[in-house]
Design an enzyme around this catalytic site. Structure first.
Site, PDB file in Angstrom:
ATOM      1  N   HIS A  12      41.054  83.927  63.812  1.00 36.62           N
ATOM      2  CA  HIS A  12      39.894  84.396  64.566  1.00 36.62           C
ATOM      3  C   HIS A  12      40.318  84.938  65.920  1.00 36.62           C
ATOM      4  CE1 HIS A  12      38.656  80.822  62.107  1.00 36.62           C
ATOM      5  NE2 HIS A  12      37.911  81.767  61.579  1.00 36.62           N
ATOM      6  N   ASP A  72      25.218  76.397  80.472  1.00 37.45           N
ATOM      7  CA  ASP A  72      24.382  77.596  80.374  1.00 37.45           C
ATOM      8  C   ASP A  72      22.909  77.311  80.605  1.00 37.45           C
ATOM      9  OD1 ASP A  72      23.887  76.210  78.087  1.00 37.45           O
ATOM     10  OD2 ASP A  72      24.827  77.668  76.747  1.00 37.45           O
ATOM     11  N   GLY A  73      22.569  76.078  80.987  1.00 34.67           N
ATOM     12  CA  GLY A  73      21.212  75.765  81.407  1.00 34.67           C
ATOM     13  C   GLY A  73      20.194  75.600  80.302  1.00 34.67           C
ATOM     14  N   THR A 131      25.578  72.503  69.356  1.00 35.22           N
ATOM     15  CA  THR A 131      26.191  71.196  69.126  1.00 35.22           C
ATOM     16  C   THR A 131      25.191  70.069  69.325  1.00 35.22           C
ATOM     17  OG1 THR A 131      28.345  72.043  69.840  1.00 35.22           O
ATOM     18  CG2 THR A 131      28.030  69.652  69.873  1.00 35.22           C
ATOM     19  N   GLY A 167      30.938  64.738  66.794  1.00 34.96           N
ATOM     20  CA  GLY A 167      31.181  65.437  68.048  1.00 34.96           C
ATOM     21  C   GLY A 167      32.586  65.287  68.571  1.00 34.96           C
ATOM     22  N   ARG A 178      30.774  73.553  76.808  1.00 31.94           N
ATOM     23  CA  ARG A 178      30.929  74.702  77.692  1.00 31.94           C
ATOM     24  C   ARG A 178      31.280  74.270  79.121  1.00 31.94           C
ATOM     25  NH1 ARG A 178      26.369  76.476  74.603  1.00 31.94           N
ATOM     26  NH2 ARG A 178      26.843  78.336  73.364  1.00 31.94           N
ATOM     27  N   PRO A 192      23.793  66.165  81.436  1.00 33.08           N
ATOM     28  CA  PRO A 192      22.424  66.221  80.911  1.00 33.08           C
ATOM     29  C   PRO A 192      22.280  65.589  79.535  1.00 33.08           C
ATOM     30  CG  PRO A 192      23.439  68.401  80.884  1.00 33.08           C
ATOM     31  CD  PRO A 192      24.345  67.508  81.677  1.00 33.08           C
TER      32      PRO A 192
END
Length: 567
Positions: free
Chosen positions: A217, A393-394, A439, A481, A535, A549
């Site tokens: 990839h 990325d919020g 995820t 995970g 991320r 979070p």
């Protein structure tokens, strides 16, 4: 470039439809991929292998007697979703359990794993084999942590042949891992591949050079070197692959010289001329080599060499007949080939199992609790988004709300249809995963499914079952995970929660409340950590001072759960 396509977004699905149209007597299209035209014989394990599209003949081209029973096909270079894997596996499985096989990549580990959780919750025995043959992607002692590339072919061929010869699920799994651990691959690339509709390649290799160890990839390689002659390349590949000898140190080997898309057969034959001599000089006897395109990367310019050590057991299976659209090995495939299919599974067609009144009552309460959790997450959405925007990325708050809304709506629907506690959680988990995506969505979907697997539709939900289910939920999150405490993820809150529950006994409500307090303390403490997963790992230092979070949302959810159960 990719010359022929209609809509780039539908290219993978269009290609699958065309493949099935080209082989109508061998393949049937189902949601998410393909299965054999004949049903799996009753009691035979089903080998379901898959990954992203763009690698044909892998994986759909290997579906047929003596090889795989089905193949989920994701988007270009992207793992199939868990619902795609689940749908293909449901269509392939017929009472003998399932072996899920894929190359070892994070997305595949996660989504195949989530599908496995749902299948297991429905009573289907599932085994997972992640191929890890790429020696350029990991250290010698960490073979099973490497990427999977062209070694997919011999590993899955061995497993498929074993099943066709009558192997049960335990034996098929054992042989697949044995083949994986005996297999090593090294690849090179001369230039990158171009996605359908893209104006340029995903990457380029400097002119006049080759990238050694580059992934299929475009993952970074380990070195660059001047463009070699065929003889020089053969020497590099043979020496590289043989530098590491597996535990199975046999002098008989199965070998695959694999083209990645642009290097064509005559060029590969020239390389193989030299490679075959070098392997012989190394004292190895090559058994039925495969030279051609087997695991491609669209139009990538490159090739790879795979060597699998053979003992008597593996050699017999490597030589066994197979009859798939892209892999036909001589002789008649023996054993039971199954009967023509009379029905196919499609998402949304799951019948609601009969449930006892006590379990239906528990299901109603579960739907109510999901509604309360939805209200909580809707209130928390802005706060979670702000936290996630610091180094991510919020979108964490938004994703959680999308997931819980889908889970609650599904729970309400199946409760109205008479579902019991187990069924409502399994189906709510599938809805969360499918709607939330990413995820986090996959992990929360797996968590609900794992809780459901500890319950039953035949009786009331007991405190013991609930505590067991919650422990299983965290274990599923850890397993899928692959995060550890200290990585700054939801696991930092979930593991203390699990540890507290595992030591608890007696009524569930106070045990959950105490465990939730541990989770809350741990979640707030993630403010001091640097992110190592997701991320946020790319901006890890920026996350210091802000709690994770995912850990916060986990702690708030389990805290609310404890409050609701105490009422």
């Amino acid at each position: 470039m990719t010359y022929l396509f209609d809509d780039p977004k539908t290219f993978p699905a269009d290609a699958v439809e065309g493949l099935v149209a080209a082989h109508p007597e061998e393949l049937v299209r189902v949601h998410g991929g393909v299965v054999r035209a004949n049903a799996t014989p009753a009691g035979q394990p089903a080998l379901v292998v898959g990954g992203g599209s763009g690698h044909y003949p892998a994986f759909a081209g290997w579906v047929g007697p003596g090889f795989a029973h089905g193949a989920p096909c994701g988007n270009i270079f992207s793992s199939p979703s868990s619902d795609q894997v689940y749908a293909v596996a449901r269509n392939a499985e017929n009472g003998g359990g399932v072996v899920l096989g894929f190359g070892h990549y994070a997305g595949d580990v996660l989504h195949f794993g989530v599908a496995a959780e749902k299948l297991r919750a429905e009573g289907i025995d599932v085994r997972i084999v992640a191929v890890s043959d790429d020696i350029a992607s990991g250290q010698t002692g960490d073979h099973r942590d490497r990427r999977g590339i062209a070694g997919d072919l011999p590993v899955f061929k061995i497993a498929g042949a074993a099943i066709q010869a009558g192997a049960d699920l335990d034996t098929a799994e054992r042989l697949a891992w044995k083949a994986n651990d005996a297999t090593r691959t090294l690849g090179v690339a001369f230039d990158g591949c171009t996605l359908p509709g893209a104006e340029d390649a995903l990457f380029h290799v400097p002119e006049g050079t080759m990238a050694i160890g580059l992934g299929i990839h475009g993952e970074p390689g380990i070195d660059e070197a001047p463009l070699p002659s065929a003889a020089e390349l053969a020497a590099l590949l043979v020496e590289g692959v043989l530098e590491e000898t597996p535990d199975l140190a046999s002098d008989r080997v199965a070998v695959v010289l694999n083209g990645l898309g642009t290097v064509k057969y005559e060029e590969m034959f020239v390389v193989w001329k030299h490679a075959s001599h070098l392997l012989a000089e190394a004292g190895l006897t090559v058994v039925r080599p495969e030279v051609g395109e087997h695991v491609t990367s669209l139009d990538m310019a490159g090739l790879s060499l795979t060597v699998m050590r053979l003992d008597e057991e593996l050699e017999r299976l490597w030589l066994a007949p197979a009859d798939a659209p892209a892999f036909r090995r001589g002789g008649t495939v023996g054993g039971d080939l199954g009967e023509a299919r009379t029905e196919l599974y499609a998402p949304g067609e799951d019948p609601i199992p009969a449930a006892a009144e006590e379990s239906r009552s528990g299901a109603t309460r579960i739907a109510e609790i999901l509604g309360e959790i939805q209200s909580l997450l809707e209130q928390l959405e802005p706060e979670l988004g702000r936290m996630d925007a610091i180094a991510g990325d919020g979108d964490h708050g938004q994703g959680m709300v999308l997931g819980i809304r889908a889970a609650r709506a599904t729970a309400q629907r199946v409760v109205a249809d008479g579902a019991g506690a187990r069924t409502v959680l399994v189906q709510a988990g599938a809805a969360w995963s499918a709607e939330a995506g990413g995820t986090s969505g996959a992990l929360w979907g797996a968590a609900l499914t794992a809780i459901g697997s500890a319950l039953t539709d035949d009786a009331a939900v007991s405190d013991e079952q609930l505590l067991t289910g919650l422990v299983r939920a965290v274990e599923a999150v850890e397993r899928l995970g692959r995060a550890k405490p200290g990585d700054k993820t939801m696991v930092d809150a979930a593991v203390p929660f699990r540890t507290s529950l595992a030591a608890a006994s007696g009524p569930a409500a106070p045990a959950i409340a105490a465990a939730a307090a541990e989770a809350s303390t741990a979640a707030e403490a993630t403010a001091d950590l640097v992110a190592h997963k997701g991320r946020a790992r790319n901006h890890g230092e920026k996350s210091v001072g802000t709690p994770d979070p995912g850990a916060i949302s986990f702690s708030r959810i389990v805290t609310r759960l404890g409050e609701l159960l105490a009422v």
